[in-house]
Each structure stands twice: as structure tokens, then as C-alpha cells.
Motif scaffolding. Structure first.
Motif, PDB file in Angstrom:
ATOM      1  N   GLY A 107       0.821  -1.209   0.000  1.00 14.28           N
ATOM      2  CA  GLY A 107       0.000   0.000   0.000  1.00 14.28           C
ATOM      3  C   GLY A 107       0.852   1.255   0.000  1.00 14.28           C
ATOM      4  O   GLY A 107       0.560   2.218  -0.714  1.00 14.28           O
ATOM      5  N   ILE A 108       1.915   1.241   0.799  1.00 13.85           N
ATOM      6  CA  ILE A 108       2.831   2.391   0.814  1.00 13.85           C
ATOM      7  C   ILE A 108       3.479   2.556  -0.556  1.00 13.85           C
ATOM      8  O   ILE A 108       3.612   3.674  -1.064  1.00 13.85           O
ATOM      9  N   TYR A 109       3.858   1.447  -1.170  1.00 14.90           N
ATOM     10  CA  TYR A 109       4.457   1.516  -2.502  1.00 14.90           C
ATOM     11  C   TYR A 109       3.487   2.131  -3.496  1.00 14.90           C
ATOM     12  O   TYR A 109       3.861   2.986  -4.290  1.00 14.90           O
ATOM     13  N   ARG A 110       2.224   1.682  -3.440  1.00 15.35           N
ATOM     14  CA  ARG A 110       1.232   2.196  -4.393  1.00 15.35           C
ATOM     15  C   ARG A 110       1.003   3.691  -4.217  1.00 15.35           C
ATOM     16  O   ARG A 110       0.831   4.419  -5.182  1.00 15.35           O
ATOM     17  N   VAL A 111       0.987   4.136  -2.979  1.00 13.21           N
ATOM     18  CA  VAL A 111       0.646   5.541  -2.717  1.00 13.21           C
ATOM     19  C   VAL A 111       1.843   6.464  -2.916  1.00 13.21           C
ATOM     20  O   VAL A 111       1.729   7.524  -3.525  1.00 13.21           O
ATOM     21  N   ILE A 112       3.021   6.071  -2.425  1.00 13.85           N
ATOM     22  CA  ILE A 112       4.142   7.011  -2.353  1.00 13.85           C
ATOM     23  C   ILE A 112       5.233   6.740  -3.371  1.00 13.85           C
ATOM     24  O   ILE A 112       5.707   7.639  -4.055  1.00 13.85           O
ATOM     25  N   MET A 113       5.657   5.501  -3.489  1.00  9.23           N
ATOM     26  CA  MET A 113       6.893   5.232  -4.220  1.00  9.23           C
ATOM     27  C   MET A 113       6.714   4.830  -5.671  1.00  9.23           C
ATOM     28  O   MET A 113       7.686   4.511  -6.336  1.00  9.23           O
ATOM     29  N   ARG A 114       5.533   4.822  -6.174  1.00 12.74           N
ATOM     30  CA  ARG A 114       5.349   4.394  -7.558  1.00 12.74           C
ATOM     31  C   ARG A 114       5.894   5.425  -8.545  1.00 12.74           C
ATOM     32  O   ARG A 114       6.544   5.085  -9.516  1.00 12.74           O
ATOM     33  N   ARG A 115       5.658   6.686  -8.270  1.00 12.20           N
ATOM     34  CA  ARG A 115       6.160   7.740  -9.171  1.00 12.20           C
ATOM     35  C   ARG A 115       7.292   8.479  -8.485  1.00 12.20           C
ATOM     36  O   ARG A 115       7.225   8.808  -7.310  1.00 12.20           O
ATOM     37  N   ASN A 116       8.326   8.773  -9.229  1.00  9.72           N
ATOM     38  CA  ASN A 116       9.519   9.412  -8.681  1.00  9.72           C
ATOM     39  C   ASN A 116       9.206  10.809  -8.146  1.00  9.72           C
ATOM     40  O   ASN A 116       9.718  11.205  -7.100  1.00  9.72           O
ATOM     41  N   SER A 117       8.389  11.567  -8.835  1.00 10.88           N
ATOM     42  CA  SER A 117       8.082  12.932  -8.390  1.00 10.88           C
ATOM     43  C   SER A 117       7.353  12.920  -7.048  1.00 10.88           C
ATOM     44  O   SER A 117       7.623  13.753  -6.177  1.00 10.88           O
ATOM     45  N   VAL A 118       6.437  11.977  -6.851  1.00  9.45           N
ATOM     46  CA  VAL A 118       5.716  11.888  -5.582  1.00  9.45           C
ATOM     47  C   VAL A 118       6.675  11.452  -4.484  1.00  9.45           C
ATOM     48  O   VAL A 118       6.631  11.965  -3.362  1.00  9.45           O
ATOM     49  N   TYR A 119       7.555  10.502  -4.797  1.00  7.52           N
ATOM     50  CA  TYR A 119       8.518   9.997  -3.808  1.00  7.52           C
ATOM     51  C   TYR A 119       9.470  11.103  -3.356  1.00  7.52           C
ATOM     52  O   TYR A 119       9.708  11.280  -2.163  1.00  7.52           O
ATOM     53  N   THR A 139       9.000  14.354  -3.496  1.00  4.89           N
ATOM     54  CA  THR A 139       8.222  15.331  -2.731  1.00  4.89           C
ATOM     55  C   THR A 139       7.974  14.823  -1.318  1.00  4.89           C
ATOM     56  O   THR A 139       8.103  15.577  -0.340  1.00  4.89           O
ATOM     57  N   PHE A 140       7.639  13.531  -1.184  1.00  5.03           N
ATOM     58  CA  PHE A 140       7.412  12.932   0.135  1.00  5.03           C
ATOM     59  C   PHE A 140       8.670  12.990   0.987  1.00  5.03           C
ATOM     60  O   PHE A 140       8.610  13.311   2.171  1.00  5.03           O
ATOM     61  N   VAL A 141       9.826  12.708   0.399  1.00  2.79           N
ATOM     62  CA  VAL A 141      11.086  12.737   1.149  1.00  2.79           C
ATOM     63  C   VAL A 141      11.413  14.155   1.602  1.00  2.79           C
ATOM     64  O   VAL A 141      11.803  14.383   2.752  1.00  2.79           O
ATOM     65  N   ILE A 142      11.252  15.133   0.724  1.00  2.00           N
ATOM     66  CA  ILE A 142      11.561  16.531   1.076  1.00  2.00           C
ATOM     67  C   ILE A 142      10.609  17.037   2.162  1.00  2.00           C
ATOM     68  O   ILE A 142      11.051  17.636   3.148  1.00  2.00           O
TER      69      ILE A 142
END
Length: 93
Positions: A19-31, A33-36
Motif C-alpha cells: 500500500g505504501i508503494y502504491r501511494v508514495i513510491m510508484r512515481r519518482n516525483s511523488v517519492y 516530494t514525500f522525502v523533502i
């Protein structure tokens, strides 16, 4: 392109990591942004926690007491006298 290893049998929704992969880490731009945003929020949380811890440990301590110690003329001369007499503070040229 969307290949994800799935377990065979049991359950239909996947685990929490999927679920975390589907929501956050699937697209690089979202990932990214989440890290920042996570780093910014983490920094703010640590800053808040350290500030509260500092305030709890220094309840009732007046900063004016410390300012008075450094401004006090007699104490300042005593510190300078000790500093000049102590060999650890002398410089060798």
C-alpha cells in the motif's frame, strides 16, 4: 512496466508495504516530494521537541542571573585576575 511481485494465495488487498508503494513510491516525483516534506516535518518535530526539553530543564532559571554575572564589575575583574595568573592561559610565542 507495472510488474509487482505478488504472493500467491490468501488476501486480496496486499500488505502495508504494498500500500505504501502504491501511494508514495510508484512515481519518482511523488517519492521525492514525500522525502523533502518528510525531512522538513522531521526537522520541525525535532526542533520542537528539543525546545520543549530545554524549557522543561530550565524552569525557573532567569537568564538575567547569567547576564548579571557577566556584567558585574567585581566578578569580571576576578575572572581576569585568575586568567592572567593561570599558566594554562598563557601563550608562548
Amino acid at each position: 512496466m507495472e510488474t509487482v511481485a505478488r504472493r500467491t494465495g490468501g488476501g486480496g488487498g496486499g500488505g502495508i508495504f504494498e500500500g505504501i508503494y502504491r501511494v508514495i513510491m510508484r512515481r519518482n516525483s511523488v517519492y521525492v516530494t514525500f522525502v523533502i516534506l518528510g525531512a522538513f516535518a522531521g526537522e520541525r518535530a525535532v526542533d520542537y521537541g528539543v525546545k520543549k526539553l530545554w524549557e522543561m530543564n530550565n524552569v525557573g532559571v532567569s537568564h538575567l542571573i547569567f547576564a548579571r554575572l557577566f556584567i558585574d564589575h567585581n566578578l569580571w575583574h576576578l575572572v581576569l585576575e585568575i586568567w592572567h595568573q593561570d599558566d594554562r592561559f598563557k601563550f608562548v610565542w
